[in-house]
Design a protein around this motif. Structure first.
Motif, PDB file in Angstrom:
ATOM      1  N   GLU A   1       0.755  -1.149   0.212  1.00  0.00           N
ATOM      2  CA  GLU A   1      -0.067  -0.222   0.098  1.00  0.00           C
ATOM      3  C   GLU A   1       0.957   1.137  -0.013  1.00  0.00           C
ATOM      4  OE1 GLU A   1      -3.940  -0.034   2.298  1.00  0.00           O
ATOM      5  OE2 GLU A   1      -2.301  -0.973   3.471  1.00  0.00           O
ATOM      6  N   ASP A   2       0.427   2.479  -0.501  1.00  0.00           N
ATOM      7  CA  ASP A   2       0.881   3.576  -0.441  1.00  0.00           C
ATOM      8  C   ASP A   2       2.310   4.075  -1.156  1.00  0.00           C
ATOM      9  OD1 ASP A   2      -1.376   4.283   1.360  1.00  0.00           O
ATOM     10  OD2 ASP A   2      -0.556   3.570   3.163  1.00  0.00           O
ATOM     11  N   THR A   3       2.982   3.005  -0.731  1.00  0.00           N
ATOM     12  CA  THR A   3       4.611   3.480  -1.273  1.00  0.00           C
ATOM     13  C   THR A   3       4.817   2.487  -2.326  1.00  0.00           C
ATOM     14  OG1 THR A   3       5.028   4.606   0.623  1.00  0.00           O
ATOM     15  CG2 THR A   3       6.775   4.062  -0.863  1.00  0.00           C
ATOM     16  N   LEU A   4       5.290   2.848  -3.215  1.00  0.00           N
ATOM     17  CA  LEU A   4       5.746   1.921  -4.514  1.00  0.00           C
ATOM     18  C   LEU A   4       7.252   1.840  -4.292  1.00  0.00           C
ATOM     19  CD1 LEU A   4       4.820   0.431  -7.118  1.00  0.00           C
ATOM     20  CD2 LEU A   4       5.466   2.225  -8.463  1.00  0.00           C
ATOM     21  N   GLU A   5       7.716   0.525  -3.892  1.00  0.00           N
ATOM     22  CA  GLU A   5       9.253   0.233  -3.830  1.00  0.00           C
ATOM     23  C   GLU A   5       9.430  -0.105  -5.415  1.00  0.00           C
ATOM     24  OE1 GLU A   5       9.826  -2.583  -0.962  1.00  0.00           O
ATOM     25  OE2 GLU A   5       9.389  -1.144   0.668  1.00  0.00           O
ATOM     26  N   THR A   6      10.621   0.439  -5.853  1.00  0.00           N
ATOM     27  CA  THR A   6      11.053   0.208  -7.095  1.00  0.00           C
ATOM     28  C   THR A   6      12.513   0.205  -7.279  1.00  0.00           C
ATOM     29  OG1 THR A   6      10.689   0.700  -9.558  1.00  0.00           O
ATOM     30  CG2 THR A   6      10.676   2.670  -7.957  1.00  0.00           C
ATOM     31  N   ARG A   7      13.278  -0.659  -8.100  1.00  0.00           N
ATOM     32  CA  ARG A   7      14.444  -0.612  -8.631  1.00  0.00           C
ATOM     33  C   ARG A   7      14.690   0.183  -9.980  1.00  0.00           C
ATOM     34  NH1 ARG A   7      15.425  -5.059  -9.794  1.00  0.00           N
ATOM     35  NH2 ARG A   7      13.269  -6.106  -9.495  1.00  0.00           N
ATOM     36  N   MET A   8      13.303   0.328 -10.501  1.00  0.00           N
ATOM     37  CA  MET A   8      13.524   0.832 -12.051  1.00  0.00           C
ATOM     38  C   MET A   8      13.747   2.052 -12.264  1.00  0.00           C
ATOM     39  SD  MET A   8      13.367  -2.013 -13.609  1.00  0.00           S
ATOM     40  CE  MET A   8      13.275  -3.774 -12.998  1.00  0.00           C
ATOM     41  N   GLY A   9      13.130   3.129 -11.560  1.00  0.00           N
ATOM     42  CA  GLY A   9      13.568   4.413 -11.921  1.00  0.00           C
ATOM     43  C   GLY A   9      12.664   5.399 -11.113  1.00  0.00           C
ATOM     44  N   GLN A  10      13.148   6.651 -11.446  1.00  0.00           N
ATOM     45  CA  GLN A  10      12.225   7.728 -10.624  1.00  0.00           C
ATOM     46  C   GLN A  10      12.643   9.017 -11.424  1.00  0.00           C
ATOM     47  OE1 GLN A  10      13.287   8.592  -6.632  1.00  0.00           O
ATOM     48  NE2 GLN A  10      11.286   9.645  -6.090  1.00  0.00           N
ATOM     49  N   CYS A  11      11.463   9.614 -11.830  1.00  0.00           N
ATOM     50  CA  CYS A  11      11.610  11.018 -12.101  1.00  0.00           C
ATOM     51  C   CYS A  11      11.636  12.010 -11.194  1.00  0.00           C
ATOM     52  CB  CYS A  11      10.484  11.395 -13.239  1.00  0.00           C
ATOM     53  SG  CYS A  11      10.251  13.043 -13.572  1.00  0.00           S
ATOM     54  N   LEU A  12      12.589  12.965 -10.796  1.00  0.00           N
ATOM     55  CA  LEU A  12      12.955  13.871 -10.041  1.00  0.00           C
ATOM     56  C   LEU A  12      12.641  15.305 -10.459  1.00  0.00           C
ATOM     57  CD1 LEU A  12      15.813  12.046  -8.168  1.00  0.00           C
ATOM     58  CD2 LEU A  12      13.561  12.268  -7.233  1.00  0.00           C
ATOM     59  N   PRO A  13      11.689  15.969 -10.332  1.00  0.00           N
ATOM     60  CA  PRO A  13      11.432  17.125 -10.877  1.00  0.00           C
ATOM     61  C   PRO A  13      12.604  17.941 -10.567  1.00  0.00           C
ATOM     62  CG  PRO A  13       9.535  16.515  -9.900  1.00  0.00           C
ATOM     63  CD  PRO A  13      10.262  15.606  -9.484  1.00  0.00           C
ATOM     64  N   GLY A  14      13.229  18.596 -11.633  1.00  0.00           N
ATOM     65  CA  GLY A  14      14.352  19.634 -11.182  1.00  0.00           C
ATOM     66  C   GLY A  14      15.510  18.885 -10.870  1.00  0.00           C
ATOM     67  N   GLY A  15      15.650  17.636 -10.746  1.00  0.00           N
ATOM     68  CA  GLY A  15      16.717  16.757 -10.477  1.00  0.00           C
ATOM     69  C   GLY A  15      16.978  15.610 -11.383  1.00  0.00           C
ATOM     70  N   PRO A  16      17.916  14.808 -11.331  1.00  0.00           N
ATOM     71  CA  PRO A  16      18.244  13.710 -12.168  1.00  0.00           C
ATOM     72  C   PRO A  16      17.160  12.596 -12.400  1.00  0.00           C
ATOM     73  CG  PRO A  16      19.205  13.380 -10.356  1.00  0.00           C
ATOM     74  CD  PRO A  16      18.676  14.649 -10.031  1.00  0.00           C
ATOM     75  N   THR A  17      17.051  12.029 -13.754  1.00  0.00           N
ATOM     76  CA  THR A  17      15.880  11.035 -13.891  1.00  0.00           C
ATOM     77  C   THR A  17      16.916   9.679 -13.645  1.00  0.00           C
ATOM     78  OG1 THR A  17      14.546  12.181 -15.107  1.00  0.00           O
ATOM     79  CG2 THR A  17      14.510   9.755 -15.435  1.00  0.00           C
ATOM     80  N   ILE A  18      16.375   8.777 -12.763  1.00  0.00           N
ATOM     81  CA  ILE A  18      17.053   7.657 -12.613  1.00  0.00           C
ATOM     82  C   ILE A  18      16.467   6.578 -13.432  1.00  0.00           C
ATOM     83  CG2 ILE A  18      17.853   5.871 -10.882  1.00  0.00           C
ATOM     84  CD1 ILE A  18      18.882   8.857 -10.441  1.00  0.00           C
ATOM     85  N   PHE A  19      17.353   5.860 -14.353  1.00  0.00           N
ATOM     86  CA  PHE A  19      16.709   4.765 -15.289  1.00  0.00           C
ATOM     87  C   PHE A  19      17.400   3.730 -14.859  1.00  0.00           C
ATOM     88  CE2 PHE A  19      14.568   4.428 -19.240  1.00  0.00           C
ATOM     89  CZ  PHE A  19      15.012   3.148 -19.630  1.00  0.00           C
ATOM     90  N   ARG A  20      16.751   2.524 -14.259  1.00  0.00           N
ATOM     91  CA  ARG A  20      17.345   1.428 -13.732  1.00  0.00           C
ATOM     92  C   ARG A  20      18.807   1.606 -13.149  1.00  0.00           C
ATOM     93  NH1 ARG A  20      15.558  -4.058 -16.381  1.00  0.00           N
ATOM     94  NH2 ARG A  20      16.089  -4.635 -14.447  1.00  0.00           N
ATOM     95  N   GLY A  21      18.839   2.513 -12.118  1.00  0.00           N
ATOM     96  CA  GLY A  21      19.871   2.572 -11.378  1.00  0.00           C
ATOM     97  C   GLY A  21      21.105   3.574 -11.817  1.00  0.00           C
ATOM     98  N   GLU A  22      20.498   4.185 -13.131  1.00  0.00           N
ATOM     99  CA  GLU A  22      21.618   5.074 -13.562  1.00  0.00           C
ATOM    100  C   GLU A  22      21.163   6.409 -13.895  1.00  0.00           C
ATOM    101  OE1 GLU A  22      24.436   3.480 -16.679  1.00  0.00           O
ATOM    102  OE2 GLU A  22      24.210   1.540 -15.584  1.00  0.00           O
ATOM    103  N   ASP A  23      21.950   7.405 -13.846  1.00  0.00           N
ATOM    104  CA  ASP A  23      21.269   8.724 -14.463  1.00  0.00           C
ATOM    105  C   ASP A  23      20.886   8.934 -15.896  1.00  0.00           C
ATOM    106  OD1 ASP A  23      20.766  11.688 -14.690  1.00  0.00           O
ATOM    107  OD2 ASP A  23      22.531  12.019 -13.778  1.00  0.00           O
ATOM    108  N   LEU A  24      19.934   9.169 -16.158  1.00  0.00           N
ATOM    109  CA  LEU A  24      19.583   9.053 -17.804  1.00  0.00           C
ATOM    110  C   LEU A  24      20.563  10.074 -18.450  1.00  0.00           C
ATOM    111  CD1 LEU A  24      17.711   8.271 -20.079  1.00  0.00           C
ATOM    112  CD2 LEU A  24      16.069   9.870 -19.506  1.00  0.00           C
ATOM    113  N   ALA A  25      20.846  11.286 -17.921  1.00  0.00           N
ATOM    114  CA  ALA A  25      21.491  12.070 -18.386  1.00  0.00           C
ATOM    115  C   ALA A  25      22.917  11.638 -18.679  1.00  0.00           C
ATOM    116  CB  ALA A  25      21.781  13.502 -17.752  1.00  0.00           C
ATOM    117  N   GLY A  26      23.401  10.654 -17.725  1.00  0.00           N
ATOM    118  CA  GLY A  26      24.839  10.216 -17.699  1.00  0.00           C
ATOM    119  C   GLY A  26      24.787   9.093 -18.708  1.00  0.00           C
TER     120      GLY A  26
END
Lengths: 273, 271
Positions: free
Chosen positions: A11-36
């Protein structure tokens, strides 16, 4: 009733290893910085990103070139083909581009073409490889599959003109050019074709076993393979959609009333109960 | 493409007679022989028409009543259901109406609570019928799938609820209502043997199992049942999508996210 419900921990919190979009920050794509993941010139190849998203690992440039080609030599902009027809009819009905592509892709998960023969071929290759590793003979496995299921996915070309699928030598040549030797699954696919000829079932291999075997040889699982092949027919759809948009509305595949051949019950009246 | 293809649409369901002045416009449309616009309108209910389209024949009073009950029971699985949730995600983001319904169809097609589960459950019913012993054997020792296709293998026995601790009240209420309409077929038998089947499956009966039994009683095959369930589940998805679209995305859960280190992947990469 148990005090603890299995779903409570989800419930409530989605635990994920796959990625996250951080507004104003990096986008993590499967553990790596998408920009990187991009080179300084932002030239990251879409196939590289797509297969990284599926498999969580990076493929070599020659492998990516082969994976690209597996896609590009199987998108035919022939609006009569059933998945393309969905896209064309969507254009004809003046519906949106995304709906056309999404419905066309969904319609590519078909049994007479598209995803199902590829997954069927991959499933058979995986089973045969496992069973031969345990000592079973290829001839017996092929014969058993034919007895149990009457056909082997990916072998036989009912709607094709040429006995040898024109895409197969093309992929083989590219692999040789890129220095990639045929792997165990691809060799096995050819051995199955030979076996079918030996037992009097001259069912030529179509493109499906190649589309299955090469990614399997690159280490894809069956599920990863399924995701890899899913967009493979998409490039043929936009031309069909666009041309249908150019024709008058409703004109693509126009059917007059007498093109409906009716074989049902004769005219009758509805009598209320 | 050398195969011979038909140049007409062959159908036993639909007949058209063109307007005298327009070969592309139908003057008369018959569904399995009945004149839809000249005769059926005003005489036939929607559920009867649905049955006619799928089955090619009129529903008897019990069949029509049962399909009516099933259609109401399936129409809205509620906003927690993945298919309705998906439709609402489309609605709240302002996607086209068709995208909301396509979004609902995708999870609503699945083998966890969706139309695929109903189809698989119907296949079990076709195999075991009203043979309790056979059902118990199959439920206690489910066969491993022989082949893998495009559908993920079901992760629980089709027709039963993988997380339920007891048979949910709406499932029991739906089964009771359907068994009153169809007391002599699979549905009636299921109402009588529900607890025995649940004991063998070690899971409570789900709505998908009830739908499967009833659809077979109504004469649908597994493919027809799957298709009908996909359709019957859409009204709730549509209504919830529209409501969320009106309310806006701030009134809709976005959930928090906890990003975990993909250590396993990194180790694999290094290896």
């Amino acid at each position: 009733m148990s005090d603890f419900h299995q779903l409570e921990m989800y419930e409530d919190t989605l635990e994920t290893r796959m990625g996250q979009c951080l507004p104003g920050g990096p986008t993590i794509f499967r553990g790596e910085d998408l920009a990187g993941l991009h080179a300084a010139d932002y030239s990251l190849d879409w196939m590289a990103l797509y297969t990284f998203g599926i498999c969580g690992r990076h493929f070599s440039a020659p492998q990516l070139k082969v994976l690209h080609t597996l896609w590009t030599c199987t998108s035919y902009p022939d609006a009569r083909i059933w998945n393309n027809r969905v896209a064309a009819l969507t254009g004809s009905a003046r519906s949106s581009a995304a709906l056309a592509m999404a419905a066309g892709l969904a319609a590519s998960e078909a049994s007479i073409f598209g995803s199902q023969p590829v997954i069927g071929a991959a499933d058979f290759l995986i089973r045969v490889r496992a069973e031969t590793a345990r000592g079973a003979g290829l001839a017996d496995l092929v014969a058993r599959e034919l007895v149990q299921h009457r056909a082997i996915g990916g072998f036989g070309r009912p709607a094709a003109a040429l006995p040898v699928d024109e895409r197969i030598p093309h992929v083989q040549a590219l692999m040789a050019e890129q220095g990639i030797a045929p792997g165990r699954y691809l060799r096995l696919a050819f051995e199955i074709e030979d076996q079918l000829f030996d037992i009097g079932k001259p069912l030529r291999m179509n493109y499906a076993p190649v589309l299955a075997a090469v990614p399997l040889d690159f280490g894809f699982t069956l599920e990863q393979l399924h995701l890899f092949i899913t967009p493979s027919l998409m490039a043929g759809m936009p031309p069909c959609y666009l041309e249908a948009r150019e024709r008058p509305p409703g004109a693509t595949f126009a059917l007059r009333c007498d093109k409906i051949a009716y074989h049902g019950p004769k005219a009758r009246s509805w009598r209320p109960d | 493409m050398n195969d011979p293809f038909s140049d007409v649409v062959n159908t036993s369901l639909w007949q058209e007679q063109p307007e005298a002045d327009d070969p592309f416009s139908a003057a008369v449309c018959r569904a399995s022989g009945y004149d839809v616009y000249g005769d059926l309108l005003g005489k036939i209910g929607y559920i009867d028409y649905l049955y006619l389209l799928f089955r090619g024949e009129r529903a008897g009073p019990a069949e029509a009543r049962a399909l009516e009950i099933l259609a109401v029971a399936l129409a809205n699985p509620g906003p927690r259901d993945p298919s309705v949730h998906a439709a609402m995600a489309g609605g709240v983001a302002g996607t086209p109406a068709a995208a909301c319904l396509m979004a609902a169809l995708a999870p609503g097609a699945g083998s966890h609570g969706g139309a695929r589960e109903v189809r698989l459950a119907m296949e079990l019913w076709l195999e075991h019928g009203c043979n309790l012993h056979q059902w118990q054997q199959a439920l206690e020792h489910p066969a491993a799938p022989a082949r893998t296709g495009v559908w993920p293998h079901p992760e629980h026995t089709p027709g039963f609820s993988p997380y339920g601790s007891s048979c949910a009240t709406p499932v029991r209420q739906t089964l009771a209502a359907l068994a009153r309409a169809l007391p002599h077929g699979l549905t009636g038998w299921l109402a009588g043997e529900r607890r025995a089947l649940e004991h063998a499956a070690a899971l409570p009966l789900a709505m998908t199992g009830v739908a499967a039994a009833t659809l077979l009683d109504l004469g649908f095959d597994a493919a027809g049942g799957e298709m009908l369930v996909l359709m019957l589940r859409l009204p709730g998805a549509a209504a919830h999508a529209l409501e969320q679209q009106r309310q806006g995305f701030r009134q809709f859960p976005f959930f928090s996210l906890e990003l975990q280190d993909d250590t396993e992947r990194r180790l694999r990469e290094v290896a």
